[in-house]
Design a protein around this motif. Structure first.
Motif, PDB file in Angstrom:
ATOM      1  N   ARG A  98     -28.121  24.528  -2.278  1.00 16.28           N
ATOM      2  CA  ARG A  98     -29.372  23.834  -2.436  1.00 16.28           C
ATOM      3  C   ARG A  98     -30.500  24.816  -2.718  1.00 16.28           C
ATOM      4  NH1 ARG A  98     -29.547  20.480  -5.661  1.00 16.28           N
ATOM      5  NH2 ARG A  98     -28.181  21.663  -6.336  1.00 16.28           N
ATOM      6  N   TYR A 112     -26.169  15.563  -2.873  1.00 13.97           N
ATOM      7  CA  TYR A 112     -25.001  14.493  -2.851  1.00 13.97           C
ATOM      8  C   TYR A 112     -23.912  15.184  -3.384  1.00 13.97           C
ATOM      9  CZ  TYR A 112     -22.167  10.552  -3.608  1.00 13.97           C
ATOM     10  OH  TYR A 112     -21.104   9.588  -3.590  1.00 13.97           O
ATOM     11  N   ASP A 113     -23.848  15.870  -4.622  1.00 11.49           N
ATOM     12  CA  ASP A 113     -22.491  16.492  -5.357  1.00 11.49           C
ATOM     13  C   ASP A 113     -22.070  17.478  -4.543  1.00 11.49           C
ATOM     14  OD1 ASP A 113     -23.077  14.701  -7.433  1.00 11.49           O
ATOM     15  OD2 ASP A 113     -23.926  16.058  -8.597  1.00 11.49           O
ATOM     16  N   ALA A 114     -23.033  18.267  -3.724  1.00 12.69           N
ATOM     17  CA  ALA A 114     -22.398  19.389  -3.127  1.00 12.69           C
ATOM     18  C   ALA A 114     -21.611  18.939  -1.842  1.00 12.69           C
ATOM     19  CB  ALA A 114     -23.568  20.308  -2.657  1.00 12.69           C
ATOM     20  N   TYR A 147     -33.752  14.916  -8.616  1.00 12.16           N
ATOM     21  CA  TYR A 147     -32.539  15.952  -9.227  1.00 12.16           C
ATOM     22  C   TYR A 147     -31.939  16.879  -8.276  1.00 12.16           C
ATOM     23  CZ  TYR A 147     -30.444  19.441 -12.128  1.00 12.16           C
ATOM     24  OH  TYR A 147     -29.447  20.024 -12.674  1.00 12.16           O
ATOM     25  N   SER A 187     -27.059  14.689   5.312  1.00 14.99           N
ATOM     26  CA  SER A 187     -26.270  14.268   4.280  1.00 14.99           C
ATOM     27  C   SER A 187     -24.766  14.205   4.984  1.00 14.99           C
ATOM     28  CB  SER A 187     -26.193  15.186   3.025  1.00 14.99           C
ATOM     29  OG  SER A 187     -27.441  15.304   2.475  1.00 14.99           O
ATOM     30  N   GLU A 196     -14.328  16.436  -0.439  1.00 18.58           N
ATOM     31  CA  GLU A 196     -13.251  16.364  -0.991  1.00 18.58           C
ATOM     32  C   GLU A 196     -12.250  17.673  -0.923  1.00 18.58           C
ATOM     33  OE1 GLU A 196     -14.721  15.601  -4.927  1.00 18.58           O
ATOM     34  OE2 GLU A 196     -15.450  13.721  -4.533  1.00 18.58           O
ATOM     35  N   GLN A 255     -20.268  16.115  -1.376  1.00 21.40           N
ATOM     36  CA  GLN A 255     -18.925  15.404  -1.939  1.00 21.40           C
ATOM     37  C   GLN A 255     -18.113  16.307  -2.255  1.00 21.40           C
ATOM     38  OE1 GLN A 255     -18.139  12.231  -1.583  1.00 21.40           O
ATOM     39  NE2 GLN A 255     -20.271  12.210  -0.722  1.00 21.40           N
ATOM     40  N   GLY A 256     -18.307  17.503  -2.870  1.00 19.66           N
ATOM     41  CA  GLY A 256     -17.403  18.685  -3.053  1.00 19.66           C
ATOM     42  C   GLY A 256     -17.137  19.375  -2.103  1.00 19.66           C
ATOM     43  N   ASP A 275     -29.616  14.713  -5.713  1.00 16.76           N
ATOM     44  CA  ASP A 275     -28.519  14.489  -6.567  1.00 16.76           C
ATOM     45  C   ASP A 275     -27.518  15.386  -6.212  1.00 16.76           C
ATOM     46  OD1 ASP A 275     -28.504  11.947  -7.549  1.00 16.76           O
ATOM     47  OD2 ASP A 275     -29.528  12.392  -9.486  1.00 16.76           O
ATOM     48  N   GLY A 276     -27.971  16.834  -6.654  1.00 16.16           N
ATOM     49  CA  GLY A 276     -27.354  18.127  -6.388  1.00 16.16           C
ATOM     50  C   GLY A 276     -27.079  18.202  -5.032  1.00 16.16           C
TER      51      GLY A 276
END
Length: 154
Positions: free
Chosen positions: A106, A49-51, A43, A130, A57, A53-54, A46-47
């Motif tokens: 994180r 990865y999302d951070a 979990y 990452s 982007e 990507q944010g 995953d966070g």
């Protein structure tokens, strides 16, 4: 969860070497990690990865000369030692603002009893991992991996 994250980093620090989550979960289970630890670590990853990507982007959100003001809850959660360490890395030019935000994100999701300078170092190493980069200075890498043993410089 900390032990699972350490294992994942030490064994899969080359991003392309990390297996799919389902295979990683089976591997970790086979190694004897508890299901709750595995679930929490996945979990958390995953966070991460999302951070990342944010940040990738929306690079316009972080100007290189920006100044970070920590909220009172961030100050309390991170503590003086971790904030000082982040400040040192930033002022040395070794922690860019976009990566700092991932590290803070994180760190804030961890229970405060888990957050230590050692855990912050792991988060930093995983953030570099990452983004597919490594600290440019070999001294930074040794600082991020410092085990507290007194060393003599040659």
């Amino acid at each position: 969860m900390f032990d699972v994250l350490v294992y994942v980093y030490e064994n899969y620090w080359q991003g392309d070497a990390c297996p799919e989550w389902s295979q990683l979960e089976r591997t970790l289970s086979t190694l004897g990690f508890e299901p709750e630890e595995i679930e929490g670590a996945l979990y958390w990853l995953d966070g991460l990865y999302d951070a990342v990507q944010g940040q990738l982007e929306h690079p316009e959100l972080q100007h290189p000369a920006s100044m970070r003001v920590y909220l009172p809850r961030e100050q309390e959660h991170l503590g003086e030692e971790c904030l000082g360490y982040l400040g040192f890395l930033e002022s040395s030019g070794l922690l860019p603002p976009f990566m700092r935000e991932v590290v803070v994100d994180r760190a804030m999701v961890l229970p405060s009893e888990y957050l230590s300078r050692e855990m912050l170092r792991l988060i930093l190493r995983m953030a570099y991992w990452s983004f597919g980069t490594e600290p440019q200075e070999h001294l930074v890498l040794s600082e991020l991996s410092d085990d507290g043993v007194l060393r003599v410089l040659h």
